[in-house]
Design a protein around this motif. Structure first.
Motif, PDB file in Angstrom:
ATOM      1  N   MET A   1      64.538  41.565 -66.158  1.00 14.70           N
ATOM      2  CA  MET A   1      63.438  42.204 -65.467  1.00 14.70           C
ATOM      3  C   MET A   1      62.210  41.297 -65.549  1.00 14.70           C
ATOM      4  SD  MET A   1      61.584  45.837 -66.206  1.00 14.70           S
ATOM      5  CE  MET A   1      60.920  45.328 -67.761  1.00 14.70           C
ATOM      6  N   ARG A   2      61.515  41.184 -64.451  1.00 15.92           N
ATOM      7  CA  ARG A   2      60.311  40.358 -64.374  1.00 15.92           C
ATOM      8  C   ARG A   2      59.152  41.227 -63.891  1.00 15.92           C
ATOM      9  NH1 ARG A   2      60.366  34.594 -63.390  1.00 15.92           N
ATOM     10  NH2 ARG A   2      58.199  33.981 -63.259  1.00 15.92           N
ATOM     11  N   GLU A   3      57.999  41.117 -64.536  1.00 16.35           N
ATOM     12  CA  GLU A   3      56.828  41.897 -64.158  1.00 16.35           C
ATOM     13  C   GLU A   3      55.723  40.995 -63.634  1.00 16.35           C
ATOM     14  OE1 GLU A   3      55.240  44.427 -67.157  1.00 16.35           O
ATOM     15  OE2 GLU A   3      57.012  45.688 -67.214  1.00 16.35           O
ATOM     16  N   THR A   4      55.044  41.469 -62.590  1.00 16.39           N
ATOM     17  CA  THR A   4      53.902  40.761 -62.027  1.00 16.39           C
ATOM     18  C   THR A   4      52.828  41.789 -61.698  1.00 16.39           C
ATOM     19  OG1 THR A   4      55.403  39.166 -61.004  1.00 16.39           O
ATOM     20  CG2 THR A   4      53.147  39.194 -60.194  1.00 16.39           C
ATOM     21  N   LYS A   5      51.606  41.505 -62.041  1.00 16.48           N
ATOM     22  CA  LYS A   5      50.474  42.375 -61.713  1.00 16.48           C
ATOM     23  C   LYS A   5      49.886  41.900 -60.395  1.00 16.48           C
ATOM     24  CE  LYS A   5      49.738  44.167 -66.081  1.00 16.48           C
ATOM     25  NZ  LYS A   5      50.371  45.424 -66.224  1.00 16.48           N
ATOM     26  N   ILE A   6      49.707  42.843 -59.469  1.00 17.65           N
ATOM     27  CA  ILE A   6      49.194  42.496 -58.147  1.00 17.65           C
ATOM     28  C   ILE A   6      48.089  43.454 -57.719  1.00 17.65           C
ATOM     29  CG2 ILE A   6      51.374  41.474 -57.384  1.00 17.65           C
ATOM     30  CD1 ILE A   6      51.754  44.035 -55.657  1.00 17.65           C
ATOM     31  N   LYS A   7      47.377  43.042 -56.710  1.00 15.88           N
ATOM     32  CA  LYS A   7      46.357  43.886 -56.074  1.00 15.88           C
ATOM     33  C   LYS A   7      46.620  43.826 -54.571  1.00 15.88           C
ATOM     34  CE  LYS A   7      42.104  45.757 -56.099  1.00 15.88           C
ATOM     35  NZ  LYS A   7      41.808  47.047 -56.542  1.00 15.88           N
ATOM     36  N   LEU A   8      46.898  44.981 -53.974  1.00 16.14           N
ATOM     37  CA  LEU A   8      47.191  45.052 -52.543  1.00 16.14           C
ATOM     38  C   LEU A   8      46.060  45.745 -51.795  1.00 16.14           C
ATOM     39  CD1 LEU A   8      50.916  46.271 -52.473  1.00 16.14           C
ATOM     40  CD2 LEU A   8      50.083  43.990 -51.962  1.00 16.14           C
ATOM     41  N   GLY A   9      45.849  45.332 -50.580  1.00 11.85           N
ATOM     42  CA  GLY A   9      44.955  46.030 -49.668  1.00 11.85           C
ATOM     43  C   GLY A   9      45.795  46.856 -48.706  1.00 11.85           C
ATOM     44  N   VAL A  10      45.165  47.755 -48.008  1.00 16.19           N
ATOM     45  CA  VAL A  10      45.892  48.607 -47.058  1.00 16.19           C
ATOM     46  C   VAL A  10      46.625  47.760 -46.024  1.00 16.19           C
ATOM     47  CG1 VAL A  10      45.624  50.398 -45.296  1.00 16.19           C
ATOM     48  CG2 VAL A  10      44.284  50.517 -47.392  1.00 16.19           C
ATOM     49  N   GLN A  63      61.830  33.401 -53.005  1.00 13.83           N
ATOM     50  CA  GLN A  63      61.005  33.723 -51.836  1.00 13.83           C
ATOM     51  C   GLN A  63      60.078  34.906 -52.141  1.00 13.83           C
ATOM     52  OE1 GLN A  63      63.286  34.557 -48.336  1.00 13.83           O
ATOM     53  NE2 GLN A  63      61.492  34.843 -47.043  1.00 13.83           N
ATOM     54  N   PHE A  64      60.592  35.958 -52.790  1.00 15.56           N
ATOM     55  CA  PHE A  64      59.771  37.117 -53.112  1.00 15.56           C
ATOM     56  C   PHE A  64      58.732  36.774 -54.179  1.00 15.56           C
ATOM     57  CE2 PHE A  64      59.009  41.320 -55.150  1.00 15.56           C
ATOM     58  CZ  PHE A  64      58.431  41.937 -54.055  1.00 15.56           C
ATOM     59  N   GLU A  65      59.115  35.978 -55.156  1.00 17.42           N
ATOM     60  CA  GLU A  65      58.164  35.566 -56.193  1.00 17.42           C
ATOM     61  C   GLU A  65      57.019  34.758 -55.588  1.00 17.42           C
ATOM     62  OE1 GLU A  65      59.932  33.801 -59.680  1.00 17.42           O
ATOM     63  OE2 GLU A  65      61.568  35.241 -59.611  1.00 17.42           O
ATOM     64  N   ASN A  66      57.332  33.882 -54.650  1.00 19.82           N
ATOM     65  CA  ASN A  66      56.284  33.115 -53.966  1.00 19.82           C
ATOM     66  C   ASN A  66      55.366  34.051 -53.163  1.00 19.82           C
ATOM     67  OD1 ASN A  66      57.168  30.678 -54.987  1.00 19.82           O
ATOM     68  ND2 ASN A  66      58.445  30.230 -53.213  1.00 19.82           N
ATOM     69  N   PHE A  67      55.967  35.059 -52.535  1.00 20.60           N
ATOM     70  CA  PHE A  67      55.192  36.044 -51.788  1.00 20.60           C
ATOM     71  C   PHE A  67      54.225  36.774 -52.726  1.00 20.60           C
ATOM     72  CE2 PHE A  67      54.542  40.385 -50.391  1.00 20.60           C
ATOM     73  CZ  PHE A  67      54.020  40.191 -49.121  1.00 20.60           C
ATOM     74  N   LEU A  68      54.706  37.178 -53.898  1.00 17.40           N
ATOM     75  CA  LEU A  68      53.869  37.916 -54.849  1.00 17.40           C
ATOM     76  C   LEU A  68      52.685  37.096 -55.347  1.00 17.40           C
ATOM     77  CD1 LEU A  68      56.410  39.839 -57.107  1.00 17.40           C
ATOM     78  CD2 LEU A  68      54.942  40.770 -55.311  1.00 17.40           C
ATOM     79  N   GLN A  69      52.834  35.792 -55.393  1.00 19.95           N
ATOM     80  CA  GLN A  69      51.757  34.940 -55.893  1.00 19.95           C
ATOM     81  C   GLN A  69      50.479  35.068 -55.062  1.00 19.95           C
ATOM     82  OE1 GLN A  69      51.725  33.427 -58.864  1.00 19.95           O
ATOM     83  NE2 GLN A  69      53.684  34.493 -59.024  1.00 19.95           N
ATOM     84  N   LYS A  70      50.617  35.447 -53.786  1.00 24.63           N
ATOM     85  CA  LYS A  70      49.437  35.633 -52.943  1.00 24.63           C
ATOM     86  C   LYS A  70      48.581  36.800 -53.424  1.00 24.63           C
ATOM     87  CE  LYS A  70      51.724  35.932 -49.049  1.00 24.63           C
ATOM     88  NZ  LYS A  70      51.999  36.076 -47.601  1.00 24.63           N
ATOM     89  N   TYR A  71      49.221  37.778 -54.084  1.00 19.28           N
ATOM     90  CA  TYR A  71      48.542  38.995 -54.488  1.00 19.28           C
ATOM     91  C   TYR A  71      48.393  39.118 -56.003  1.00 19.28           C
ATOM     92  CZ  TYR A  71      49.846  39.952 -49.711  1.00 19.28           C
ATOM     93  OH  TYR A  71      50.007  39.855 -48.359  1.00 19.28           O
ATOM     94  N   ALA A  72      48.849  38.119 -56.741  1.00 21.55           N
ATOM     95  CA  ALA A  72      48.843  38.173 -58.208  1.00 21.55           C
ATOM     96  C   ALA A  72      47.426  38.151 -58.760  1.00 21.55           C
ATOM     97  CB  ALA A  72      49.650  37.013 -58.780  1.00 21.55           C
ATOM     98  N   VAL A  73      47.253  38.874 -59.851  1.00 23.38           N
ATOM     99  CA  VAL A  73      45.981  38.873 -60.589  1.00 23.38           C
ATOM    100  C   VAL A  73      46.270  38.431 -62.014  1.00 23.38           C
ATOM    101  CG1 VAL A  73      44.840  40.604 -59.175  1.00 23.38           C
ATOM    102  CG2 VAL A  73      46.187  41.320 -61.132  1.00 23.38           C
ATOM    103  N   ALA A  74      45.258  37.911 -62.678  1.00 29.28           N
ATOM    104  CA  ALA A  74      45.434  37.390 -64.040  1.00 29.28           C
ATOM    105  C   ALA A  74      45.662  38.461 -65.059  1.00 29.28           C
ATOM    106  CB  ALA A  74      44.237  36.563 -64.441  1.00 29.28           C
TER     107      ALA A  74
END
Length: 74
Positions: A1-10, A63-74
């Motif tokens: 399992m891998r966890e990533t913290k993200i912030k999404l806009g509508v 591909q999905f991990e690269n996509f998540l990097q656009k929305y990742a937060v520290a």
């Protein structure tokens, strides 16, 4: 399992769900005690998008991990 913290806009929700749907493994999205399937557009839209969300991937997709990097937060 891998966890990533993200912030999404509508405006980002449709792209996020589309990218999650292309994965052949389960992906969960949670905030506090709320846990939803990241492949559910209604579930993601129902989340409080003002907060930082945690994405849990139960498989691997570069591909999905690269996509998540656009929305990742520290």
């Amino acid at each position: 399992m891998r966890e990533t913290k993200i912030k999404l806009g509508v405006d980002d929700v449709i792209d996020f769900v589309k990218a999650a749907t292309e994965c052949d493994f389960d992906i969960d999205l949670n905030y506090n005690r709320i846990l939803i399937d990241a492949k559910s557009i209604l579930g993601v839209m129902g989340m409080d998008l003002n907060n930082i969300l945690t994405v849990r991937c139960y498989g691997e997709s570069l591909q999905f991990e690269n996509f998540l990097q656009k929305y990742a937060v520290a």
